[in-house]
Design a protein around this motif. Structure first.
Motif, PDB file in Angstrom:
ATOM      1  N   SER A  31       0.835  -1.208   0.000  1.00  0.00           N
ATOM      2  CA  SER A  31       0.000   0.000   0.000  1.00  0.00           C
ATOM      3  C   SER A  31       0.866   1.252   0.000  1.00  0.00           C
ATOM      4  CB  SER A  31      -0.918   0.011   1.229  1.00  0.00           C
ATOM      5  OG  SER A  31      -1.816  -1.063   1.200  1.00  0.00           O
ATOM      6  N   GLY A  32       1.928   1.216   0.794  1.00  0.00           N
ATOM      7  CA  GLY A  32       2.840   2.354   0.845  1.00  0.00           C
ATOM      8  C   GLY A  32       3.462   2.643  -0.505  1.00  0.00           C
ATOM      9  N   ILE A  33       3.820   1.577  -1.239  1.00  0.00           N
ATOM     10  CA  ILE A  33       4.409   1.749  -2.572  1.00  0.00           C
ATOM     11  C   ILE A  33       3.392   2.350  -3.530  1.00  0.00           C
ATOM     12  CG2 ILE A  33       5.323   0.502  -4.568  1.00  0.00           C
ATOM     13  CD1 ILE A  33       6.611  -1.459  -2.589  1.00  0.00           C
ATOM     14  N   VAL A  34       2.139   1.855  -3.456  1.00  0.00           N
ATOM     15  CA  VAL A  34       1.081   2.387  -4.321  1.00  0.00           C
ATOM     16  C   VAL A  34       0.871   3.878  -4.053  1.00  0.00           C
ATOM     17  CG1 VAL A  34      -1.409   2.335  -4.790  1.00  0.00           C
ATOM     18  CG2 VAL A  34      -0.128   0.194  -4.614  1.00  0.00           C
ATOM     19  N   PHE A  35       0.762   4.241  -2.774  1.00  0.00           N
ATOM     20  CA  PHE A  35       0.562   5.651  -2.427  1.00  0.00           C
ATOM     21  C   PHE A  35       1.758   6.497  -2.844  1.00  0.00           C
ATOM     22  CE2 PHE A  35      -2.716   4.172   0.651  1.00  0.00           C
ATOM     23  CZ  PHE A  35      -3.725   5.026   0.266  1.00  0.00           C
ATOM     24  N   ASP A 190      -3.337   6.921   9.279  1.00  0.00           N
ATOM     25  CA  ASP A 190      -3.296   8.318   9.720  1.00  0.00           C
ATOM     26  C   ASP A 190      -2.119   9.037   9.068  1.00  0.00           C
ATOM     27  OD1 ASP A 190      -5.481   7.980  11.299  1.00  0.00           O
ATOM     28  OD2 ASP A 190      -4.511   8.497  13.186  1.00  0.00           O
ATOM     29  N   GLY A 191      -0.949   8.404   9.150  1.00  0.00           N
ATOM     30  CA  GLY A 191       0.261   9.001   8.600  1.00  0.00           C
ATOM     31  C   GLY A 191       0.171   9.198   7.093  1.00  0.00           C
ATOM     32  N   ILE A 192      -0.382   8.204   6.397  1.00  0.00           N
ATOM     33  CA  ILE A 192      -0.554   8.316   4.940  1.00  0.00           C
ATOM     34  C   ILE A 192      -1.418   9.519   4.592  1.00  0.00           C
ATOM     35  CG2 ILE A 192      -1.664   7.261   2.918  1.00  0.00           C
ATOM     36  CD1 ILE A 192       0.944   5.944   3.488  1.00  0.00           C
ATOM     37  N   TRP A 193      -2.551   9.664   5.319  1.00  0.00           N
ATOM     38  CA  TRP A 193      -3.445  10.771   4.992  1.00  0.00           C
ATOM     39  C   TRP A 193      -2.807  12.123   5.305  1.00  0.00           C
ATOM     40  CZ3 TRP A 193      -6.941  12.305   1.933  1.00  0.00           C
ATOM     41  CH2 TRP A 193      -7.574  13.530   2.159  1.00  0.00           C
TER      42      TRP A 193
END
Length: 204
Positions: A31-35, A190-193
């Motif tokens: 998910s982190g890579i996609v974002f 939370d951090g991603i947003w």
């Protein structure tokens, strides 16, 4: 002579993880890579056009960000309550976290409507499209956490009526792991947003 234990390698530590933990960490990595790639695409998608439209960031995005920050605090309170073996506090924090998640999601959808009113539509300029895509994918990931949170809540609530079952859950390492993974994933989202929100804010 003192004997020093060798620190386990990364592979050895990975082998000791519960399958649920491994799946979650792998999911978070993907998910982190996609974002990351979508955020980079957003950065190189003529963001100056958003500035040229002379519009401001949707108020709903701002309010939802504040609610998500609060939900991060209530998620932390969950782990503390579990450590303290305080089931009532645990249930209350979990319930509040999930409710705030649903409020966040609702406000994100309102934010899409605000974008449309401002003339920033999904099929418009690329940078505008990425606003919808990034926030939409984030909502999708957060919904998974909320569904898991609801399941966890009703299971814990059911066990509270039986003191023996309640004791078994509080002292069960598996249940502790589930609470820890939920809070860890929630903080991750939370951090991603917050990163996405910062990118959005700097683009208007």
């Amino acid at each position: 002579m003192a004997h020093y234990k060798e620190k386990p390698t990364l592979l050895q530590r990975a082998e000791r993880l519960h399958p649920y933990e491994m799946l979650l960490y792998l999911g978070m990595l993907s998910s982190g890579i996609v974002f990351l790639f979508l955020a980079l695409a957003f950065l190189f998608s003529s963001r100056n056009l958003l500035v040229g439209m002379n519009q401001t960031l949707p108020v709903s995005f701002l309010v939802s960000t504040f609610l998500l920050i609060i939900s991060g605090l209530t998620a932390t309170s969950m782990r503390i309550a579990f450590t303290e073996e305080n089931t009532d506090k645990l249930l209350g924090s979990l319930r509040t976290t999930v409710i705030l998640g649903f409020m966040f999601t609702s406000l994100q959808i309102v934010g899409w409507y605000e974008l449309k009113v401002k003339g920033i539509v999904f099929a418009g300029i690329p940078s505008g499209s990425f606003l919808y895509v990034l926030s939409g994918i984030h909502i999708f990931h957060l919904l998974g956490a909320m569904v898991f949170g609801l399941i966890l809540y009703f299971q814990l609530r059911k066990s509270r009526k039986d003191e023996i079952q309640k004791l078994l859950i509080i002292t069960n390492p598996f249940e502790k792991m589930r609470v820890r993974l939920f809070t860890f994933y929630w903080h991750f989202m939370d951090g991603i947003w917050l990163i996405l929100f910062l990118l959005f804010a700097l683009s208007f």
